[in-house]
Design a protein around this motif. Structure first.
Motif, mmCIF file in Angstrom:
data_model
loop_
_atom_site.group_PDB
_atom_site.id
_atom_site.type_symbol
_atom_site.label_atom_id
_atom_site.label_comp_id
_atom_site.label_asym_id
_atom_site.label_seq_id
_atom_site.Cartn_x
_atom_site.Cartn_y
_atom_site.Cartn_z
ATOM 1 N N ALA A 309 88.411 119.831 142.853
ATOM 2 C CA ALA A 309 88.207 120.273 141.471
ATOM 3 C C ALA A 309 89.262 121.304 141.070
ATOM 4 O O ALA A 309 89.821 121.243 139.968
ATOM 5 N N LEU A 310 89.559 122.250 141.949
ATOM 6 C CA LEU A 310 90.578 123.260 141.657
ATOM 7 C C LEU A 310 91.953 122.625 141.496
ATOM 8 O O LEU A 310 92.744 123.017 140.617
ATOM 9 N N ASP A 317 98.550 117.213 132.963
ATOM 10 C CA ASP A 317 98.351 115.783 132.731
ATOM 11 C C ASP A 317 99.537 114.996 133.282
ATOM 12 O O ASP A 317 100.690 115.396 133.122
ATOM 13 N N GLY A 318 99.250 113.888 133.902
ATOM 14 C CA GLY A 318 100.286 113.068 134.512
ATOM 15 C C GLY A 318 100.546 113.440 135.951
ATOM 16 O O GLY A 318 101.100 112.649 136.705
ATOM 17 N N LEU A 319 100.152 114.656 136.353
ATOM 18 C CA LEU A 319 100.313 115.099 137.732
ATOM 19 C C LEU A 319 98.965 115.364 138.404
ATOM 20 O O LEU A 319 98.922 115.746 139.564
ATOM 21 N N THR A 332 92.214 113.347 133.897
ATOM 22 C CA THR A 332 91.596 113.363 132.568
ATOM 23 C C THR A 332 92.435 112.655 131.512
ATOM 24 O O THR A 332 91.939 112.379 130.422
ATOM 25 N N ASP A 333 93.723 112.356 131.795
ATOM 26 C CA ASP A 333 94.534 111.638 130.811
ATOM 27 C C ASP A 333 94.127 110.169 130.784
ATOM 28 O O ASP A 333 93.594 109.627 131.766
ATOM 29 N N ALA A 334 94.387 109.488 129.669
ATOM 30 C CA ALA A 334 93.908 108.120 129.472
ATOM 31 C C ALA A 334 94.453 107.154 130.525
ATOM 32 O O ALA A 334 93.714 106.338 131.086
ATOM 33 N N ASP A 341 89.846 104.084 137.544
ATOM 34 C CA ASP A 341 88.784 103.077 137.447
ATOM 35 C C ASP A 341 89.118 101.850 138.291
ATOM 36 O O ASP A 341 88.245 101.291 138.975
ATOM 37 N N ILE A 342 90.381 101.429 138.275
ATOM 38 C CA ILE A 342 90.794 100.309 139.131
ATOM 39 C C ILE A 342 90.648 100.696 140.595
ATOM 40 O O ILE A 342 90.099 99.944 141.405
ATOM 41 N N LEU A 343 91.106 101.881 140.929
ATOM 42 C CA LEU A 343 91.143 102.337 142.315
ATOM 43 C C LEU A 343 89.759 102.464 142.925
ATOM 44 O O LEU A 343 89.531 102.083 144.077
#
Length: 416
Positions: A309-310, A317-319, A332-334, A341-343
């Protein structure tokens, strides 16, 4: 001089000066973590690591490097390894376990160490777990420009990556074989039980050449010297203009805009529909290289819910990292949410990156062969390269002593 050596030197100086009142009576114990992340990724991990200091009486220091294998080897040779190292090669981890460099993990961490990221090994008569995944990535993905024709892709290719150049090409061949021949054949090939000259393996190489199409000498040379990633990604920067890129989930940080879409690679690889639910994955695994019980406790904490979580909170975002279970915090990015979800939900089978499963000598030969085949994708050249790889495979098999990777744990359903 390593961070731990520096700390020990300072501590020794402190102890000598105690009578003069130069140091306090107590100092926290410092554990050294060696890992692959630098730049913003390294800063996010380090920020999480420092937050774990609270209330433990321990101090953690992070050493990030892009030359992880060489740095770790030098530290081991000097007799000053890190307390914890984070590696992405199961083949290297197996060799370290067999060499006695690793300490088995505690039960709490072992519960989070499931296939395909962390198999249990038979070493010295005991079946134990020696590493646990901290973050994972999905590899069987294609990124493309919005509006580009799906049936006429112009593939971006960048194969350069410092000492490990060639791995973007091995990812192609692994993914093609997985979707053409299925997880069982993929597993037997990754663990050395299927020859490189097997028709199924050979077909994966020729399919790759066919998908990329004919290229000019200038285009070939450009791809061989182009880094696999740049500030804007190959889709936005490579010349001549290309429309599709076969690359893992980590690349999303350069495509954080709506003009690039991501989708499963299966539909592009000439595979069989029954294998569409199989995906190639990779991971960054933490292993203990010291006998200090506090190092084992640190790995337990690093793989736990609070650390994850930390880490997500500290990363931009992206990282934001992907974690191996659906119950773990995810990006949290789209784009990140779709990949997560795939993973964790849509994939039926996850298979660990085959070259990272192979013994390091076989993996390195695979990297070199991919670069040579890309430069000369002829039948004669392929015969020569696959013959060499079979020779390397045979030599590696002679050294497959107790501690080799079990076939049963290369592919597994999501979530263990």
């Amino acid at each position: 001089m390593s961070p731990r050596t520096v700390f020990r030197t300072l501590l020794a100086t402190c102890l000598l000066a105690v009578t003069a009142g130069a140091c306090g009576s107590e100092r926290p114990e410092t554990l050294v973590v060696l890992g692959p992340w630098t730049g913003p990724e390294g800063k996010a991990f380090e920020a999480m690591l420092h937050r774990l200091d609270d209330g433990t009486g321990k101090s953690y220091t992070y050493q990030g490097t892009r030359s992880l294998r060489e740095t770790l080897g030098a530290q081991l040779e000097a007799g000053d390894p890190p307390d914890v190292a984070i590696l992405n090669s199961i083949g290297e981890l197996v060799e370290h376990a067999r060499a006695g460099h690793l300490t088995p993990l505690d039960r709490a961490a072992t519960a989070r160490a499931y296939p395909p990221w962390a198999p249990r090994l038979d070493v010295d008569g005991g079946r134990r777990t020696y590493w646990v995944p901290l973050k994972v990535d999905l590899k069987s993905l294609v990124w493309s420009k919005e509006g580009s024709a799906r049936d006429r892709p112009a593939w971006c290719v960048g194969l350069a990556s410092q000492a490990t150049s060639g791995w973007p090409g091995t990812d192609w061949i692994e993914d093609i074989l997985l979707h053409q021949a299925g997880p069982a054949t993929y597993t037997r090939w990754a663990t050395g039980d299927v020859r490189w000259r097997d028709p199924r393996v050979r077909r994966a190489w020729t399919t790759w050449a066919e998908l990329l199409g004919r290229r000019t000498r200038a285009a070939v040379d450009r791809s061989l010297t182009t880094p696999y990633v740049g500030p804007r990604g190959l889709l936005d920067s490579q010349r001549p203009r290309c429309t599709h890129e076969h690359q893992g989930a980590f690349i999303r940080y350069v495509y954080a805009h709506d003009r690039v879409r991501v989708e499963p690679a299966a539909g592009y690889l000439g595979g069989r529909p029954e294998h569409d639910g199989a995906y190639e994955v990779a991971g960054d695994m933490a292993a203990v290289f010291s006998g200090d019980p506090a190092a084992r406790a640190l790995v337990d904490r690093l793989s736990g819910e609070r650390a994850r979580a930390l880490w997500r909170e500290r990363a931009s975002d992206g990282l934001q990292p992907f974690f191996p279970d659906a119950s773990d915090p995810q990006p949290t990015d789209a784009t990140g949410r779709r990949i997560a979800d795939i993973l964790t939900a849509k994939a039926r089978t996850l298979c660990f990156d085959a070259s990272d499963v192979m013994p390091p000598g076989v993996r390195d030969a695979f990297h070199r062969a991919v670069l040579q085949y890309f430069g000369d994708p002829t039948e004669k050249r392929l015969d020569e390269l696959l013959g060499r790889l079979d020779t390397v495979r045979t030599e590696a098999a002679k050294d497959a002593a107790p501690g080799h990777l079990p076939e049963s744990e290369v592919c597994a359903p999501p979530g263990g």
